[in-house]
Design an enzyme around this catalytic site. Structure first.
Site, PDB file in Angstrom:
ATOM      1  N   SER A   1       7.346  -5.026   2.426  1.00 47.08           N
ATOM      2  CA  SER A   1       7.590  -4.027   1.526  1.00 47.08           C
ATOM      3  C   SER A   1       7.021  -2.616   2.331  1.00 47.08           C
ATOM      4  CB  SER A   1       6.659  -4.057   0.373  1.00 47.08           C
ATOM      5  OG  SER A   1       5.971  -2.941  -0.084  1.00 47.08           O
TER       6      SER A   1
HETATM    7  N1  GSH Z   1       7.406   4.793  -5.764  1.00 45.82           N
HETATM    8  C1  GSH Z   1       6.892   3.450  -5.289  1.00 45.82           C
HETATM    9  C2  GSH Z   1       7.956   2.803  -5.035  1.00 45.82           C
HETATM   10  C3  GSH Z   1       7.355   1.216  -4.439  1.00 45.82           C
HETATM   11  C4  GSH Z   1       8.558   0.239  -4.354  1.00 45.82           C
HETATM   12  O1  GSH Z   1       9.901   0.668  -4.791  1.00 45.82           O
HETATM   13  N2  GSH Z   1       8.150  -1.047  -4.263  1.00 45.82           N
HETATM   14  C5  GSH Z   1       9.172  -2.083  -4.165  1.00 45.82           C
HETATM   15  C6  GSH Z   1       8.786  -3.039  -3.001  1.00 45.82           C
HETATM   16  S1  GSH Z   1       9.142  -2.090  -1.470  1.00 45.82           S
HETATM   17  C7  GSH Z   1       9.009  -2.825  -5.271  1.00 45.82           C
HETATM   18  O2  GSH Z   1       8.446  -3.785  -5.809  1.00 45.82           O
HETATM   19  N3  GSH Z   1       9.747  -2.261  -6.465  1.00 45.82           N
HETATM   20  C8  GSH Z   1       9.806  -2.657  -7.730  1.00 45.82           C
HETATM   21  C9  GSH Z   1      10.538  -1.597  -8.637  1.00 45.82           C
HETATM   22  O3  GSH Z   1      10.577  -0.616  -8.116  1.00 45.82           O
HETATM   23  O4  GSH Z   1      10.497  -1.937  -9.775  1.00 45.82           O
HETATM   24  C10 GSH Z   1       6.004   4.123  -4.028  1.00 45.82           C
HETATM   25  O5  GSH Z   1       5.996   5.106  -3.606  1.00 45.82           O
HETATM   26  O6  GSH Z   1       5.202   3.309  -3.589  1.00 45.82           O
END
Ligand code: GSH
EC number: 2.5.1.18
Length: 226
Positions: free
Chosen positions: A16
Site C-alpha cells: 500500500s
Molecule cells: N485517502 C487515503 C487513501 C488510502 C487508500 O486508498 N488505501 C488503500 C490501500 S493503498 C485502501 O486500503 N483503500 C480502501 C478504500 O479506499 O476503501 C490516504 O490518503 O491515505
C-alpha cells in the site's frame, strides 16, 4: 484495567503506497510525538485479507476510484516528498514480505522498522517484485547478513508465522473495524481508543490526542493567520 498509554498502533502493508507515506511521516515525527508522550507501534497486516474480511475491494478495481487515486497519489507524493511510479507487475502480492515482517515483529522487533523501510523502498522505488523469493532476499540483505536473511526467508514461511499474520489481520478487521491500509488504532491515554484510516487524517489524530499542530492553517497574505 484499560491501558493509560498514549499510543498509535499503525497497521501497514508494504503493498500500500499510502502505508509507505504514513510510515515515513510517523517516523519523521517520532521525536515530536515522543515529547507529547505518544508511542508509535508498527504492525504488519495483510491488506488483501482485510479487503476480503471487511467486504471491501482494492480501490483500483473500481474505475472511479482508480482514476481519482491517480490524483490522490500524485498529491500525496508531493506532500510526503516521495516520488515513484507503480511497478508493471501490478497487482502486487505482499504475502511473502508481510510474513517476513511478521516474523521480525515476533522474533526480532528491534529490526522491524528497518525491514519495513527496505520493503517499501525495494517495492516502490526500485520496483522489485517482493513476491519472488530472490527479490525478497535482496530486500532482506539491506538489513541482515546472508545467513540471517536466508534464515528469515525460510522461517517466515512456517505455519506459526502464516497463522500469526492471519490472526493479526482478522483482529484488525473484526476488532478494530479495518477496511483498508494504513489503519490506525489511537489510544488517548485516558482508557479510550479510536480508529483512523489513511495517511491524510493525521490532523484529526493530533486533535484526538490534543497535540498542538498547524498543518492546515491557511496563511492570509494580507491579514496573516485566519
Ligand atoms: N485517502 C487515503 C487513501 C488510502 C487508500 O486508498 N488505501 C488503500 C490501500 S493503498 C485502501 O486500503 N483503500 C480502501 C478504500 O479506499 O476503501 C490516504 O490518503 O491515505
Amino acid at each position: 484495567m484499560p491501558s493509560q498509554d498514549r499510543k498509535i498502533e499503525a497497521y501497514l502493508d508494504c503493498v500500500s503506497p499510502y502505508s509507505f507515506y504514513a510510515f515515513s511521516y510517523l517516523r519523521e515525527n517520532r521525536r515530536a510525538l515522543g515529547t507529547q508522550g505518544v508511542e508509535v507501534e508498527f504492525i504488519p497486516v495483510f491488506l488483501a485479507g482485510i479487503n476480503v474480511g471487511s467486504g471491501n475491494k482494492p480501490p483500483w478495481t473500481l474505475p472511479a476510484k482508480a482514476s481519482y487515486s491517480m490524483y490522490d497519489n500524485r498529491r500525496a507524493q508531493k506532500y510526503f516528498k516521495l516520488n515513484f511510479e507503480t511497478p508493471d507487475f501490478f497487482p502486487i502480492l505482499s504475502l511473502l514480505p508481510q510474513r517476513c515482517l511478521t516474523y521480525l515483529k515476533m522474533k526480532r522487533p528491534e529490526k522491524l522498522e528497518d525491514l519495513f523501510q527496505s520493503c517499501f523502498e525495494s517495492l516502490w522505488l526500485e520496483h522489485l517484485d517482493l513476491a519472488k523469493q530472490e527479490h525478497m532476499l535482496t530486500a532482506l540483505l539491506k538489513v541482515f547478513n546472508k545467513q540471517e536473511a536466508e534464515g528469515i526467508l525460510n522461517a517466515a514461511q512456517k505455519t506459526e508465522i502464516k497463522q500469526a499474520l492471519n490472526d493479526v489481520t482478522k483482529h484488525a478487521v473484526e476488532d478494530l473495524g479495518a477496511f483498508g491500509c494504513p489503519w490506525f488504532r489511537v489510544h488517548d491515554g485516558k482508557g479510550n481508543a479510536e480508529p483512523f484510516f489513511g495517511s491524510d487524517r493525521f490532523h484529526y489524530m493530533w486533535d484526538y490526542l490534543n497535540i498542538p499542530h498547524q498543518n492546515l492553517e491557511i496563511q492570509d497574505p494580507v491579514f496573516g493567520k485566519l
